[in-house]
Design a protein around this motif. Structure first.
Motif, PDB file in Angstrom:
ATOM      1  N   GLU A 180       0.837  -1.204   0.000  1.00  0.00           N
ATOM      2  CA  GLU A 180       0.000   0.000   0.000  1.00  0.00           C
ATOM      3  C   GLU A 180       0.871   1.253   0.000  1.00  0.00           C
ATOM      4  N   GLU A 181       1.878   1.256   0.859  1.00  0.00           N
ATOM      5  CA  GLU A 181       2.799   2.385   0.951  1.00  0.00           C
ATOM      6  C   GLU A 181       3.538   2.595  -0.381  1.00  0.00           C
ATOM      7  N   ASN A 183       2.602   1.553  -3.439  1.00  0.00           N
ATOM      8  CA  ASN A 183       1.659   1.960  -4.483  1.00  0.00           C
ATOM      9  C   ASN A 183       1.190   3.391  -4.318  1.00  0.00           C
ATOM     10  N   SER A 184       1.061   3.853  -3.068  1.00  0.00           N
ATOM     11  CA  SER A 184       0.628   5.238  -2.849  1.00  0.00           C
ATOM     12  C   SER A 184       1.724   6.226  -3.255  1.00  0.00           C
ATOM     13  N   ASP A 187       1.636   6.717  -7.122  1.00  0.00           N
ATOM     14  CA  ASP A 187       0.456   7.410  -7.706  1.00  0.00           C
ATOM     15  C   ASP A 187       0.742   8.859  -7.973  1.00  0.00           C
TER      16      ASP A 187
END
Length: 187
Positions: A180-181, A183-184, A187
């Motif tokens: 998650e970290e 991929n964020s 973005d």
């Protein structure tokens, strides 16, 4: 003993391996060394500056231990700079390669494949602290190298090498949080 380095860098690891090869050559011994952990991340993936030690599995054990002690003495390393502390994470299903590793005359150097190393790093899931950088940075490097963008694929790789029962919720959470970290940030 305050002058003993706490960190081994790429140049010091390569110099130590070259000296290990020389010592084995003098003894007429062919050694095999499979390097795991931080040292593999440094040598193959240029993932970080240094590591505390070289986690490895090696044969012939006695000759390699004697030569590594001599290297430690000559280079001012801790005696356990080369150690088998990784044994608890090594699996029979693990794949190794010599790709990207230095080549010597009397020392065959191998490492785990990127997938196998990723599985090992995930299983360990160490968080960073004063003494250790943790596994998150290495996991991110390996995930990027392998082109993975989701946590389930990472978990599938872990269970390819280790029983599903060895993938406790804390490891799944660590993987999910890391992905998650990562991929964020992309973005």
């Amino acid at each position: 003993m305050d002058d003993i380095p706490d960190k081994l860098t790429r140049p010091t690891i390569l110099a130590a391996l070259a000296r290990l090869d020389e010592l084995l050559r003098v003894e007429g011994v062919i050694g095999e060394l499979c390097i795991f952990g931080g040292a593999a991340m440094i040598l193959v993936f240029d993932a970080r500056e240094s590591t505390r030690d070289v986690d490895a599995i090696f044969v012939p054990k006695l000759s390699m231990l004697e030569a590594s002690r001599k290297v430690a003495e000559e280079m001012g390393f801790r005696v356990e700079w080369l150690n088998e502390g990784v044994k608890g994470f090594v699996t029979d299903d693990g794949e190794v390669t010599s790709d990207g590793m230095p080549v010597y005359q009397n020392l065959r150097v191998m490492r785990p494949t990127a997938e196998y190393l990723l599985a090992m790093k995930c299983l360990a899931s160490r968080v960073a602290d004063y003494d250790h950088p943790g596994d998150r940075g290495d996991i991110v490097t390996l995930v990027k190298h392998l082109g993975i963008d989701d946590a389930q694929t990472v978990c599938d790789i872990v269970v390819k090498y280790y029983k599903e029962s060895l993938l406790p919720p804390k490891v799944r959470f660590f993987i999910e949080e890391t992905m998650e970290e990562m991929n964020s940030k992309s973005d």
